[in-house]
Write a protein that holds these residues in place. Structure first.
Motif, PDB file in Angstrom:
ATOM      1  N   ALA A   1      37.073  80.060  44.048  1.00 41.63           N
ATOM      2  CA  ALA A   1      38.614  79.998  43.408  1.00 41.63           C
ATOM      3  C   ALA A   1      39.546  79.245  44.746  1.00 41.63           C
ATOM      4  CB  ALA A   1      39.122  81.392  43.388  1.00 41.63           C
ATOM      5  N   ASP A   2      39.414  79.261  46.047  1.00 41.10           N
ATOM      6  CA  ASP A   2      40.153  78.740  46.934  1.00 41.10           C
ATOM      7  C   ASP A   2      39.814  76.972  46.996  1.00 41.10           C
ATOM      8  OD1 ASP A   2      42.140  79.219  48.882  1.00 41.10           O
ATOM      9  OD2 ASP A   2      40.706  78.171  50.322  1.00 41.10           O
ATOM     10  N   ASP A   3      38.628  76.814  46.578  1.00 40.50           N
ATOM     11  CA  ASP A   3      38.279  75.252  46.687  1.00 40.50           C
ATOM     12  C   ASP A   3      39.024  74.664  45.203  1.00 40.50           C
ATOM     13  OD1 ASP A   3      36.916  75.094  48.836  1.00 40.50           O
ATOM     14  OD2 ASP A   3      35.015  75.419  47.721  1.00 40.50           O
ATOM     15  N   ILE A   4      38.815  75.448  44.104  1.00 44.42           N
ATOM     16  CA  ILE A   4      39.667  74.923  43.083  1.00 44.42           C
ATOM     17  C   ILE A   4      40.989  74.958  43.057  1.00 44.42           C
ATOM     18  CG2 ILE A   4      39.918  75.766  40.413  1.00 44.42           C
ATOM     19  CD1 ILE A   4      37.245  76.857  40.526  1.00 44.42           C
ATOM     20  N   VAL A   5      41.707  76.032  43.592  1.00 42.94           N
ATOM     21  CA  VAL A   5      43.372  76.157  43.790  1.00 42.94           C
ATOM     22  C   VAL A   5      43.518  74.811  44.677  1.00 42.94           C
ATOM     23  CG1 VAL A   5      45.027  77.096  44.892  1.00 42.94           C
ATOM     24  CG2 VAL A   5      43.465  78.240  43.542  1.00 42.94           C
ATOM     25  N   VAL A   6      42.876  74.466  45.714  1.00 43.70           N
ATOM     26  CA  VAL A   6      43.083  73.211  46.454  1.00 43.70           C
ATOM     27  C   VAL A   6      43.077  71.974  45.800  1.00 43.70           C
ATOM     28  CG1 VAL A   6      42.401  72.116  48.716  1.00 43.70           C
ATOM     29  CG2 VAL A   6      42.795  74.525  48.766  1.00 43.70           C
ATOM     30  N   MET A   7      41.996  71.814  45.140  1.00 37.19           N
ATOM     31  CA  MET A   7      41.560  70.799  44.468  1.00 37.19           C
ATOM     32  C   MET A   7      42.499  70.425  43.349  1.00 37.19           C
ATOM     33  SD  MET A   7      38.224  69.749  42.091  1.00 37.19           S
ATOM     34  CE  MET A   7      38.465  71.100  41.448  1.00 37.19           C
ATOM     35  N   ALA A   8      42.910  71.451  42.555  1.00 41.21           N
ATOM     36  CA  ALA A   8      44.112  71.428  41.687  1.00 41.21           C
ATOM     37  C   ALA A   8      45.385  71.133  42.207  1.00 41.21           C
ATOM     38  CB  ALA A   8      44.218  72.788  40.946  1.00 41.21           C
ATOM     39  N   LEU A   9      45.728  71.726  43.304  1.00 38.09           N
ATOM     40  CA  LEU A   9      46.998  71.584  44.012  1.00 38.09           C
ATOM     41  C   LEU A   9      47.129  70.012  44.677  1.00 38.09           C
ATOM     42  CD1 LEU A   9      47.539  74.622  46.393  1.00 38.09           C
ATOM     43  CD2 LEU A   9      49.171  73.828  44.781  1.00 38.09           C
ATOM     44  N   LEU A  10      46.123  69.468  45.132  1.00 38.61           N
ATOM     45  CA  LEU A  10      46.151  68.149  45.561  1.00 38.61           C
ATOM     46  C   LEU A  10      46.313  67.156  44.499  1.00 38.61           C
ATOM     47  CD1 LEU A  10      43.739  68.532  48.574  1.00 38.61           C
ATOM     48  CD2 LEU A  10      46.409  68.368  48.496  1.00 38.61           C
ATOM     49  N   LEU A  11      45.223  67.211  43.455  1.00 33.41           N
ATOM     50  CA  LEU A  11      45.261  66.272  42.338  1.00 33.41           C
ATOM     51  C   LEU A  11      46.640  66.338  41.512  1.00 33.41           C
ATOM     52  CD1 LEU A  11      43.537  64.408  40.735  1.00 33.41           C
ATOM     53  CD2 LEU A  11      42.365  66.243  39.525  1.00 33.41           C
ATOM     54  N   GLY A  12      47.051  67.720  41.361  1.00 29.95           N
ATOM     55  CA  GLY A  12      48.196  67.985  40.444  1.00 29.95           C
ATOM     56  C   GLY A  12      49.540  67.262  41.270  1.00 29.95           C
ATOM     57  N   LEU A  13      49.544  67.418  42.354  1.00 31.24           N
ATOM     58  CA  LEU A  13      50.582  66.702  43.292  1.00 31.24           C
ATOM     59  C   LEU A  13      50.381  65.100  43.157  1.00 31.24           C
ATOM     60  CD1 LEU A  13      51.366  69.023  46.220  1.00 31.24           C
ATOM     61  CD2 LEU A  13      52.746  68.573  44.471  1.00 31.24           C
ATOM     62  N   SER A  14      49.239  64.642  43.170  1.00 29.91           N
ATOM     63  CA  SER A  14      49.023  63.338  43.189  1.00 29.91           C
ATOM     64  C   SER A  14      49.479  62.943  41.969  1.00 29.91           C
ATOM     65  CB  SER A  14      47.597  63.013  43.391  1.00 29.91           C
ATOM     66  OG  SER A  14      47.243  63.260  44.794  1.00 29.91           O
ATOM     67  N   VAL A  15      49.105  63.342  40.809  1.00 34.38           N
ATOM     68  CA  VAL A  15      49.398  63.108  39.513  1.00 34.38           C
ATOM     69  C   VAL A  15      51.145  62.966  39.033  1.00 34.38           C
ATOM     70  CG1 VAL A  15      49.581  63.771  37.075  1.00 34.38           C
ATOM     71  CG2 VAL A  15      47.259  63.677  38.134  1.00 34.38           C
ATOM     72  N   VAL A  16      51.725  64.247  39.705  1.00 33.35           N
ATOM     73  CA  VAL A  16      53.094  64.051  39.426  1.00 33.35           C
ATOM     74  C   VAL A  16      53.885  63.059  40.428  1.00 33.35           C
ATOM     75  CG1 VAL A  16      55.220  65.722  39.902  1.00 33.35           C
ATOM     76  CG2 VAL A  16      53.176  66.411  38.803  1.00 33.35           C
ATOM     77  N   LEU A  17      53.507  62.986  41.679  1.00 29.76           N
ATOM     78  CA  LEU A  17      54.115  62.009  42.505  1.00 29.76           C
ATOM     79  C   LEU A  17      53.976  60.673  42.425  1.00 29.76           C
ATOM     80  CD1 LEU A  17      53.600  63.916  45.952  1.00 29.76           C
ATOM     81  CD2 LEU A  17      55.713  63.874  44.843  1.00 29.76           C
TER      82      LEU A  17
ATOM     83  N   LYS B   1      49.262  77.790  47.923  1.00 30.38           N
ATOM     84  CA  LYS B   1      48.019  78.377  47.375  1.00 30.38           C
ATOM     85  C   LYS B   1      48.219  79.826  46.695  1.00 30.38           C
ATOM     86  CE  LYS B   1      44.244  77.596  50.399  1.00 30.38           C
ATOM     87  NZ  LYS B   1      43.540  77.609  51.886  1.00 30.38           N
ATOM     88  N   PRO B   2      49.115  80.808  47.375  1.00 30.26           N
ATOM     89  CA  PRO B   2      49.124  81.855  46.639  1.00 30.26           C
ATOM     90  C   PRO B   2      49.738  81.948  44.941  1.00 30.26           C
ATOM     91  CG  PRO B   2      49.985  82.038  48.881  1.00 30.26           C
ATOM     92  CD  PRO B   2      49.790  80.766  48.408  1.00 30.26           C
ATOM     93  N   ILE B   3      50.194  80.797  44.900  1.00 34.57           N
ATOM     94  CA  ILE B   3      50.940  80.513  43.456  1.00 34.57           C
ATOM     95  C   ILE B   3      49.743  80.075  42.826  1.00 34.57           C
ATOM     96  CG2 ILE B   3      52.532  79.169  42.013  1.00 34.57           C
ATOM     97  CD1 ILE B   3      54.466  79.308  44.574  1.00 34.57           C
ATOM     98  N   GLY B   4      49.003  79.107  43.451  1.00 37.20           N
ATOM     99  CA  GLY B   4      47.838  78.425  42.695  1.00 37.20           C
ATOM    100  C   GLY B   4      46.843  79.649  42.228  1.00 37.20           C
ATOM    101  N   HIS B   5      46.640  80.613  43.174  1.00 35.43           N
ATOM    102  CA  HIS B   5      45.723  81.790  42.920  1.00 35.43           C
ATOM    103  C   HIS B   5      46.199  82.652  42.050  1.00 35.43           C
ATOM    104  CE1 HIS B   5      42.472  81.476  45.714  1.00 35.43           C
ATOM    105  NE2 HIS B   5      43.229  80.896  46.657  1.00 35.43           N
TER     106      HIS B   5
END
Length: 190
Positions: free
Chosen positions: A139-155, A118-122
């Motif tokens: 911001a926190d919701d956007i970061v979590v959404m981007a992290l989860l979606l981004g990891l899903s895309v990459v993984l 999360k700190p990197i996302g922020h």
């Protein structure tokens, strides 16, 4: 080239080739063309060697991403491009791709990963929040959404999304409607 740099580059090569578990002080020393004692004197432990190698690669990737994101004004497009760039960065840095592979030693797959990321996302989102301060409460919701979606895309997506443009179209179709509109009242404004 300095010994420290040679050792870090050799370690990244080893991580890409054999994974985290296969990296040893002896292997890093041999790959870098230095003595085992040199590696120990600079890094102390195998864990510190691997940590510094990956940290350096992550900082390089972060710098690449932030420079590309600087010009994007639209919040939804910013998040879309962050995810697309995340996939590109992982593909361009083989040692980072190993982070996303399974395995008992992999820090990506423990339950605290999202909180640590999360700190990197922020930090990645900060330029956008400065331009669009109404996003700050989200911001926190956007970061979590981007992290989860981004990891899903990459993984998990692999080449399912094909090109970066195909991935952008997919993300825009599903992500943009979920983003808070710029200029909308925030909970503090209501």
């Amino acid at each position: 080239m300095r010994s420290r740099t040679k050792i870090l580059q050799a370690t990244l090569g080893l991580i890409a080739d054999v994974g985290f578990g296969g990296v040893t002080i002896v292997g890093a020393a041999q790959a870098a063309g230095v003595s085992r004692q040199t590696v120990y004197s600079i890094f102390g432990t195998r864990e510190e060697l691997v940590s510094q190698a990956i940290s350096g690669q992550l900082l390089e990737a972060y710098a690449e991403m932030t420079s590309r994101l600087e010009q994007i004004e639209d919040p939804g497009e910013y998040v879309v491009e962050t995810i697309v760039l995340g996939r590109t960065v992982v593909r361009e840095h083989p040692a980072l791709a190993v982070l996303l592979g399974g395995g008992g030693e992999n820090p990506v797959f423990d339950e605290g990963m999202v909180d640590r990321a999360k700190p990197i996302g922020h930090q990645l989102l900060a330029p956008l929040v400065r331009r669009c301060p109404e996003l700050e409460p989200h911001a926190d919701d956007i970061v979590v959404m981007a992290l989860l979606l981004g990891l899903s895309v990459v993984l998990f997506a692999g080449d399912t999304m094909g090109s970066d443009d195909e991935l952008r179209m997919f993300l825009r179709r599903w992500l943009l409607p979920a983003m808070p509109p710029v200029g909308a009242p925030t909970p503090r404004d209501s």
